[in-house]
Scaffold this active site. Structure first.
Site, PDB file in Angstrom:
ATOM      1  N   HIS A 349     -46.637   5.785  -4.656  1.00 51.24           N
ATOM      2  CA  HIS A 349     -45.573   6.564  -4.014  1.00 51.24           C
ATOM      3  C   HIS A 349     -46.096   7.218  -2.731  1.00 51.24           C
ATOM      4  CE1 HIS A 349     -42.086   9.529  -4.206  1.00 51.24           C
ATOM      5  NE2 HIS A 349     -42.940  10.168  -3.415  1.00 51.24           N
ATOM      6  N   GLU A 350     -47.240   7.886  -2.824  1.00 51.64           N
ATOM      7  CA  GLU A 350     -47.750   8.622  -1.655  1.00 51.64           C
ATOM      8  C   GLU A 350     -48.146   7.681  -0.522  1.00 51.64           C
ATOM      9  OE1 GLU A 350     -46.993  11.523  -1.602  1.00 51.64           O
ATOM     10  OE2 GLU A 350     -46.804  11.956  -3.733  1.00 51.64           O
ATOM     11  N   HIS A 353     -45.241   6.470   1.490  1.00 56.94           N
ATOM     12  CA  HIS A 353     -44.767   7.372   2.557  1.00 56.94           C
ATOM     13  C   HIS A 353     -45.428   7.015   3.885  1.00 56.94           C
ATOM     14  CE1 HIS A 353     -42.059  10.048   0.568  1.00 56.94           C
ATOM     15  NE2 HIS A 353     -42.944  10.480  -0.313  1.00 56.94           N
ATOM     16  N   HIS A 433     -35.597  14.490  -3.179  1.00 58.20           N
ATOM     17  CA  HIS A 433     -36.089  13.914  -4.440  1.00 58.20           C
ATOM     18  C   HIS A 433     -34.959  13.659  -5.420  1.00 58.20           C
ATOM     19  CE1 HIS A 433     -39.565  15.984  -2.655  1.00 58.20           C
ATOM     20  NE2 HIS A 433     -40.221  14.947  -3.114  1.00 58.20           N
TER      21      HIS A 433
HETATM   22 ZN   LIG Z   1     -42.488  11.624  -2.007  1.00 59.64          ZN
END
Ligand SMILES: [Zn+2]
Length: 531
Positions: A349-350, A353, A433
């Site tokens: 996920h990170e 980004h 989110h």
């Molecule tokens: Zn995130």
């Protein structure tokens, strides 16, 4: 840009105090044991044994012993390792080991080839700068710099000569440090030896979330191993529980290890390397997923690796990506139910980004912000599927390992109490989110279809907002369509309507406008009220 913004807090003096206490502990436990049979006593006896048996060790005038390591066997047997010096200069290849019984009596010896370090003079005839110039000619990578040449007695092949030893450091293709050691004769200027200062190595990690894993590590010039991935260029560091801002200033500490075996496999572990094992392995899985699935060469598609900091903050139940430092920050969880935030889908996920920043650069607010978060959830989950790990199996739950039983889920996002299942005008006002729910729901429907289904032992039940029935095309195809939509068609202000158009264009490119895949993409968008 975190899996959940709900737990963020600012850290300051408490974290600094905790670090000070930690350092103090390390100093205290480092005090050696001077009792008979202890470390100090063993070293003293070893020095005496070398002096007493000088012929055996090749020990003579002008020499010194520099303690390197002590191994004490359970039965009391002692093995004391020294490096040798001559006229104050390090002797390369002059090392020796004194083997003693429990009472310090000599029982055996080991010595390297360079046990006669005598040279006619320890004054160099060739100046250091000539050696440095030669070293730079042999430098690896780009942007090379030479450290100050060091005068040594080179005796690794058994013939002692005075030499200059110079380490040159460049930048490798993945942005990793690439170093070479160049040795030249300080009397004649002739080349003696040249070798890589770092070596790629395969370490063993006892991880928190994925069992035992292989780690891509680097052997350093001093013989220790470091969490520098020589293939992908990632570096993993300990943030010492400082706040994210302090970490950026202090830059943390690179993880190093003597035997290349890392971590103890436990959550909330006292072994600080354990979270680093997961972080290092899972950034590698993410890199490999993008490379082997889409041909993407790293986050920015430039082959460069990122830095990962573990143990950021105190009870920081979160992780984040920063474009500014090209780095990830991961916290230790909440101290009770949620352990370290370094599992596969969180790391995926990170890093995603970073991929989004480098491509569509979806603005982190409104609907584009929800799409940014959804993109990270989608590819984070796909990294988990790609890794095919037996412990952390592929699923449609996000952060199920580090925030059990899950932080978000794809089949019906609203089950978390906050996320949207269906598009409406309200979605643009939700936290990113939660507005991501629409995109995640689309991804599930496009992958697996609507209704009840059990996948890898997890039961899902995905409703549609318009009562339709959707047939899935599998998550690999849905992810391929999403990746092309993100990297080719989406822009910084793409909203959900624009995402529908972008993904249909991508499906058309990949599978054709009359394909089942194209139809499924459209049907899944309609099913989440994006027309
Ligand atoms: Zn995130």
């Amino acid at each position: 840009m975190s899996p959940s913004s709900a737990h963020r807090h600012v850290l300051g003096t408490a974290a600094l105090a905790a670090t000070a206490a930690l350092l103090l502990t390390a100093v205290t436990t480092g005090t050696a044991d001077a009792a008979p049979g202890g470390r100090d006593a063993a070293v003293a006896r070893a020095r005496a044994n070398v002096a007493r048996h000088a012929d055996l060790f090749g020990y003579g005038p002008g020499q010194g012993l520099v303690l390197k390591d002590v191994v004490l066997d359970p039965d009391g047997t002692q093995h004391v390792r020294f490096d040798r010096s001559y006229d104050g200069l390090p002797v390369v290849g002059g090392d020796l080991v004194v083997h003693q019984d429990a009472r310090g009596r000599l029982v055996d010896s080991s010595r390297a080839k360079g046990h006669d370090p005598r040279v006619p003079s320890t004054r160099p005839a060739v100046p250091a700068r000539r050696s440095a110039a030669e070293a730079l000619r042999q430098a690896p990578g780009t942007a090379a710099a030479a450290a100050a040449p060091e005068l040594v007695v080179w005796a690794a092949d058994g013939t002692a000569r005075l030499a200059w030893r110079t380490t040159v450091t460049g930048t490798g293709k993945q942005g990793q440090p690439a170093s070479r050691v160049v040795v030249t004769d300080a009397t004649t200027g002739a080349a003696i030896d040249s070798y890589d200062a770092e070596h790629s190595a395969a370490g063993t990690g006892h991880s928190e979330y994925t069992g035992d894993v292989t780690l891509a590590t680097t052997r350093q010039a001093d013989g220790s191993y470091a969490l520098i991935d020589p293939v992908r260029g990632h570096t993993t560091k300990d943030a010492h529980n400082l706040s994210a801002n302090s970490v950026k200033a202090t830059s943390g500490t690179l993880y190093t290890d003597a035997d290349n075996v890392w971590g103890d496999g436990r959550k909330f572990s006292a072994d600080r390397a354990t979270a680093a094992v997961d972080a290092h392995a899972n950034t590698a899985w993410t890199y490999d997923y993008y490379k082997n699935t889409f041909g993407r060469n790293g986050i920015k598609n430039d082959g460069k690796g990122a830095t990962v900091f573990v143990h950021v903050g105190t009870d920081w139940d979160n992780a984040q990506w920063s474009d500014a430092c090209f780095c990830m920050m991961t916290g230790d969880g909440n101290g009770s139910t949620d352990p370290e935030q370094v599992d596969l889908d969180t790391m995926g996920h990170e890093m995603t980004h970073g991929v989004t920043s480098a491509t569509a650069n979806l603005r982190y607010s409104g609907e584009s912000g929800g799409l940014n978060e959804s993109t990270s959830d989608i590819f984070g989950t796909m990294v988990e599927w790609y890794a095919g790990n037996a412990v952390d199996t592929g699923d449609y739950l996000f952060s199920d390992q580090s925030t059990p039983p899950w932080l978000r889920r794809f089949d019906q996002p609203s089950l978390d109490g906050s996320s949207a299942d269906c598009w409406s005008k309200k979605v643009a006002r939700l936290d990113v989110h939660y507005s991501s729910g629409v995109g995640n729901h689309w991804f599930y429907l496009a992958s697996e279809g609507s209704g009840a289904k059990t996948v890898n032992g997890v039961a899902y039940n995905s409703p549609t907002c318009d009562g339709s029935t959707v047939t899935g095309i599998g998550n690999q195809k849905a992810a391929a369509i999403w990746y092309r939509a993100l990297t080719v068609y989406m822009t910084s202000t793409t909203d959900y309507k624009g995402a529908r158009a972008a993904s249909l264009s991508a499906a058309r490119d990949l599978y054709g406008a009359n394909s089942a895949e194209y139809a499924a993409v459209g049907a899944a968008w309609s099913a989440v009220s994006v027309a």
